[in-house]
Design a protein around this motif. Structure first.
Motif, mmCIF file in Angstrom:
data_model
loop_
_atom_site.group_PDB
_atom_site.id
_atom_site.type_symbol
_atom_site.label_atom_id
_atom_site.label_comp_id
_atom_site.label_asym_id
_atom_site.label_seq_id
_atom_site.Cartn_x
_atom_site.Cartn_y
_atom_site.Cartn_z
ATOM 1 N N GLY A 23 14.396 59.163 21.346
ATOM 2 C CA GLY A 23 14.174 58.297 20.188
ATOM 3 C C GLY A 23 15.478 57.924 19.508
ATOM 4 O O GLY A 23 15.627 56.806 18.999
ATOM 5 N N ALA A 24 16.447 58.853 19.505
ATOM 6 C CA ALA A 24 17.736 58.578 18.871
ATOM 7 C C ALA A 24 18.466 57.436 19.572
ATOM 8 O O ALA A 24 19.068 56.566 18.930
ATOM 9 N N VAL A 25 18.402 57.414 20.905
ATOM 10 C CA VAL A 25 19.035 56.336 21.663
ATOM 11 C C VAL A 25 18.331 55.011 21.392
ATOM 12 O O VAL A 25 18.978 53.974 21.198
ATOM 13 N N LEU A 26 17.000 55.043 21.349
ATOM 14 C CA LEU A 26 16.245 53.824 21.048
ATOM 15 C C LEU A 26 16.579 53.291 19.663
ATOM 16 O O LEU A 26 16.737 52.084 19.470
ATOM 17 N N ALA A 27 16.705 54.218 18.704
ATOM 18 C CA ALA A 27 17.029 53.803 17.341
ATOM 19 C C ALA A 27 18.412 53.178 17.275
ATOM 20 O O ALA A 27 18.622 52.152 16.614
ATOM 21 N N GLU A 28 19.368 53.781 17.994
ATOM 22 C CA GLU A 28 20.746 53.259 17.976
ATOM 23 C C GLU A 28 20.808 51.878 18.614
ATOM 24 O O GLU A 28 21.453 50.967 18.079
ATOM 25 N N GLU A 29 20.147 51.715 19.754
ATOM 26 C CA GLU A 29 20.197 50.429 20.447
ATOM 27 C C GLU A 29 19.408 49.350 19.718
ATOM 28 O O GLU A 29 19.729 48.160 19.819
ATOM 29 N N SER A 30 18.378 49.756 18.989
ATOM 30 C CA SER A 30 17.557 48.782 18.254
ATOM 31 C C SER A 30 18.123 48.469 16.878
ATOM 32 O O SER A 30 17.733 47.469 16.258
ATOM 33 N N GLY A 31 18.987 49.343 16.376
ATOM 34 C CA GLY A 31 19.548 49.141 15.041
ATOM 35 C C GLY A 31 18.558 49.437 13.939
ATOM 36 O O GLY A 31 18.635 48.825 12.858
ATOM 37 N N VAL A 32 17.626 50.370 14.195
ATOM 38 C CA VAL A 32 16.640 50.753 13.188
ATOM 39 C C VAL A 32 16.626 52.272 13.068
ATOM 40 O O VAL A 32 17.313 52.977 13.799
#
Length: 242
Positions: A23-32
């Protein structure tokens, strides 16, 4: 960014990672925030997306889920056009035909206001003059990759003679005007790169190699024989003859 666009981007990120992603990687790549990722994943699951979530591990999108068409951006369509032009001019006729069909399918589902971007004439990809070997039929090598078939290739050696080798083709290379095939060489029990310029003959063998091709690619990339992992680039012929 609208919520629908954010959900679409999240799906694209999950598709790009293919395997489990935190989830941390998804958040970083999504900017959320991570909280937003969790909420958006729940929304996508409610829409029918087959996303497996495991606490402390991450998320993985199972194949097969397709959203209703949300349309491409103009830059994405331009990228497809340029890529299609390159494939049509730099590969074999079969791939050129395939990419033309692919663009036609995309055009069939595009919103009318986006079709102009797909027909954009702002880009030109010219043909490249390069050495063409009679032993480097791209369609034949692609068949070997698909079917995990061994190949018998005949190459020029440093003495000007030829040598016949059995290889397990695992990847095709396009470096500027140079074409190459990477594979496991049975005679030397190692990964090698064989350049088009030095291959004078090639044919499919009856036997298939039993190792998974994707696994072999990973092993090659992790080895000293992989060009990016070492300054040593192995050629079948004397490098001074390039």
């Amino acid at each position: 960014m609208s919520r629908s666009a954010r959900l679409f981007d999240l799906l694209q990120i999950l598709r790009r990672h293919r395997g489990t992603v935190s989830g941390a990687v998804l958040a970083e790549e999504s900017g959320v925030s991570l909280r937003t990722i969790r909420r958006d994943v729940l929304t996508l699951q409610a829409m029918g997306a087959d996303i497996d979530a495991e606490a402390g591990v991450g998320y993985v999108l199972r194949p097969g889920f397709v959203l209703p068409p949300l349309s491409f951006t103009e830059e994405e369509l331009h990228a497809l056009v340029v890529g299609a032009e390159w494939v049509a001019r730099q590969t074999d006729p079969q791939l050129a035909h395939a990419v033309s069909n692919a663009l036609a399918k995309i055009n069939g589902v595009l919103a009318p206001n986006m079709r102009e971007a797909l027909d954009d004439t702002s880009f030109y990809v010219g043909p490249t003059q390069r050495y063409v070997s009679t032993g480097f039929d791209l369609a034949l090598y692609r068949q070997a990759l698909r079917e995990q078939r061994k190949m018998r290739i005949t190459c020029m050696n440093q003495d000007g003679g030829t040598v016949e080798l059995i290889i397990w083709p695992i990847m095709l290379g396009f470096e500027g005007t140079r074409r190459s095939v990477a594979g496991w060489c049975e005679a030397e029990a190692t990964f090698r790169i064989f350049y088009e310029k030095y291959i004078v003959g090639a044919e499919l063998a009856v036997d298939r190699y039993t190792r998974n091709r994707r696994t072999l690619v990973k092993e090659w990339r992790a080895s000293d024989e992989y060009p990016c992992a070492s300054s040593k680039v192995v050629l079948i012929a004397d490098a001074s003859r390039n």
